[in-house]
Design an enzyme around this catalytic site. Sequence first.
Site, PDB file in Angstrom:
ATOM      1  CB  SER A 141      24.201  33.552  -9.715  1.00 14.87           C
ATOM      2  OG  SER A 141      25.493  34.091  -9.606  1.00 14.87           O
ATOM      3  CE1 TYR A 154      24.872  29.326  -7.418  1.00 17.47           C
ATOM      4  CE2 TYR A 154      25.846  31.105  -8.276  1.00 17.47           C
ATOM      5  CZ  TYR A 154      25.433  30.496  -7.683  1.00 17.47           C
ATOM      6  OH  TYR A 154      24.640  31.165  -6.912  1.00 17.47           O
TER       7      TYR A 154
END
Length: 257
Positions: A141, A154
């Site tokens: 990401s 995350y």
Amino acid sequence: MKGLKGKVAIVTGGGRGIGKATCKTLVEYGVNVAIAEINDETGQQVESDLRAQGGDVCFIKTDIAQEESIAAMVARTVEQFGRVDILINNAVLFVPQGIEATAAEWETALRVNVIGYALCIKHCVAKMKAVGKGAIVNVSSNLAFVAQPDCLLYSTAKSALTCMTKSMAMELAPFHIRVNAVCPGTTWTELCEKYYWETMGLTRETADQHPQIGGAQLLKRVAEPIEIAEAIAFLASDSASFITAENLMVDGGYTAL
């Protein structure tokens, strides 16, 4: 893309979102695909849809938080297709917590998003060595490189994946196994659509226009899953034969701002 036709790929989290789009894209390039998915309904639906389109695919129920499930996934793929050429590490668990996260939440997030990826690679590598080469693509990401609220777990996991991708690439290069990662920005998956509707009342059109979502990208919109899938397919293909240890941004220019 060069060198994809006839290859065998495992796609974890292949039942929805980027994983689903990746399964579809790889099938279109002639790849035989093992759809590794924890959810029976979505995994079976993708299998059915792709078979209807002429794809040689199989659904394998897989929980990448459990090593025995990963080992069974790889064994089932080899039983079905005879080999493993490509691993797409895509399954993900998003725990929307910040500093107040509990030890259990940390352990859960890291178990899936870091350890699970590492174990998938571990169990696929022996099969790739038998073939003489391989390609691994980790779905990371852009939040591995920038911070956002409520994304501590995350972002930490994806940052670990960034370094793991480089380290694995170094370790596996002597065996002609390439390891890369794609780093998507905001992508309009089913989960993204549900999240933005429930928390902000946004549709795809209004999310594109929102200054902190689509408007935060240089391209002034969020991505479609197929756009990430094409980047994944490229890194898995022989068109990227001299690319390894790369973390490829596919984020509409978000991290350039």
